[in-house]
Design an enzyme around this catalytic site. Sequence first.
Site, PDB file in Angstrom:
ATOM      1  N   ARG A 160       0.856  -1.178   0.000  1.00  0.00           N
ATOM      2  CA  ARG A 160       0.000   0.000   0.000  1.00  0.00           C
ATOM      3  C   ARG A 160       0.896   1.233   0.000  1.00  0.00           C
ATOM      4  O   ARG A 160       2.000   1.205   0.539  1.00  0.00           O
ATOM      5  CB  ARG A 160      -0.894   0.020   1.234  1.00  0.00           C
ATOM      6  N   LYS A 190      -2.474  -2.768   7.956  1.00  0.00           N
ATOM      7  CA  LYS A 190      -3.550  -2.264   8.796  1.00  0.00           C
ATOM      8  C   LYS A 190      -3.485  -2.906  10.172  1.00  0.00           C
ATOM      9  O   LYS A 190      -3.222  -4.091  10.304  1.00  0.00           O
ATOM     10  CB  LYS A 190      -4.899  -2.547   8.134  1.00  0.00           C
ATOM     11  N   HIS A 262      -2.525   2.635  -5.842  1.00  0.00           N
ATOM     12  CA  HIS A 262      -3.233   1.387  -5.557  1.00  0.00           C
ATOM     13  C   HIS A 262      -3.407   0.549  -6.820  1.00  0.00           C
ATOM     14  O   HIS A 262      -3.578  -0.670  -6.730  1.00  0.00           O
ATOM     15  CB  HIS A 262      -4.592   1.692  -4.928  1.00  0.00           C
ATOM     16  N   ARG A 265      -0.760  -1.931  -6.860  1.00  0.00           N
ATOM     17  CA  ARG A 265      -1.039  -3.023  -5.914  1.00  0.00           C
ATOM     18  C   ARG A 265      -2.018  -4.010  -6.536  1.00  0.00           C
ATOM     19  O   ARG A 265      -1.816  -5.229  -6.460  1.00  0.00           O
ATOM     20  CB  ARG A 265      -1.591  -2.432  -4.620  1.00  0.00           C
ATOM     21  N   HIS A 288      -3.733  -9.294   3.524  1.00  0.00           N
ATOM     22  CA  HIS A 288      -5.177  -9.385   3.737  1.00  0.00           C
ATOM     23  C   HIS A 288      -5.460 -10.311   4.915  1.00  0.00           C
ATOM     24  O   HIS A 288      -4.881 -11.393   5.012  1.00  0.00           O
ATOM     25  CB  HIS A 288      -5.882  -9.934   2.498  1.00  0.00           C
ATOM     26  N   TYR A 297      -9.609 -10.875  -6.820  1.00  0.00           N
ATOM     27  CA  TYR A 297      -8.682 -10.745  -7.946  1.00  0.00           C
ATOM     28  C   TYR A 297      -8.830 -11.889  -8.939  1.00  0.00           C
ATOM     29  O   TYR A 297      -8.500 -11.742 -10.106  1.00  0.00           O
ATOM     30  CB  TYR A 297      -7.239 -10.685  -7.435  1.00  0.00           C
TER      31      TYR A 297
END
Length: 318
Positions: A160, A190, A262, A265, A288, A297
């Site tokens: 990110r 995150k 992004h 990414r 993730h 994806y």
Amino acid sequence: MTASGTTTALGRGIEEYLQHVGVERGLAANTLAAYRRDLLRYEHFLSAARVCAPADITRHHVSTFAQGLSDGADGGAALALRSAARTIVAVRGLHKFWALEGLTEADPAADVHPPMAGRRLPKAISVGDVTRILEAAGSDTAAGLRDAAMLEFLYSTGARISEAVGLDVDDLVLAASDDAGPSLVRLFGKGSKERLVPIGSYALRALEAYLVRGRGSLAAKGKGTPALFLNTRGGRISRQSAWTILKAAAERAQVEADVSPHTLRHSFATHLLEGGADVRVVQELLGHASVTTTQVYTLVTADTLREVYAAAHPRALG
């Protein structure tokens, strides 16, 4: 008279709920005002249906109201998906509060859910477009070496942009030229979740060139920050600057697709899956928490599968 404009049991119950969430959840004034508008609309709908008290509301009332938000069938203006979802969230919260307070025996809104937006596919660009952008990035100046290193890094790791601009030099573990081991970077995703991601050979060469011939002159203008990617004043580069650098490279490469950090990414993940990578490996690389997030994806690569099948299978086309 209540703030909702009535002295009915519904109006009093709504105002009690708004006072509750205003105190317990510390909602901002604008959010509380939006909740009040949403629940006033709900009150008007119930009044038109001759419902006078919380205990008289059934699931049918709640679901009919929810279904009518998108086209105005409830008696109000038609709402966009996001606004309709916010309204239903407010109604669900209201009924949960009434049930907990004993104003109703059950919660008629418990299984009425907000509308869900259709799943939007990530915006990936082709390998060719990525290659042209990376080749157009940078120059032999300190800032140019940084630009090339940063964009190569983003595509090589799937980081990110917030993770990339937050990196320090010490987060890199670069293998020596005679070392067969991989070069790695420590990324903080995150929730400060840490993961190690390999760095590809193209990105490694770009990073080494930047560290040897570029970063030092940029750092000399600052106050000794440990940041990996520096701006022209010697401080940590911003997300906005990274965005500008990518846009400029895309323009020079004459890539017409709308790109952002992004996008690299998304392209990283899509190209790995097209190359045969396991979805759980890609999940780990992206950071993730759930493989379900990564599986979106695979919807992108299905187009490639169809194209290959149509071109290769002898009975694919009639």
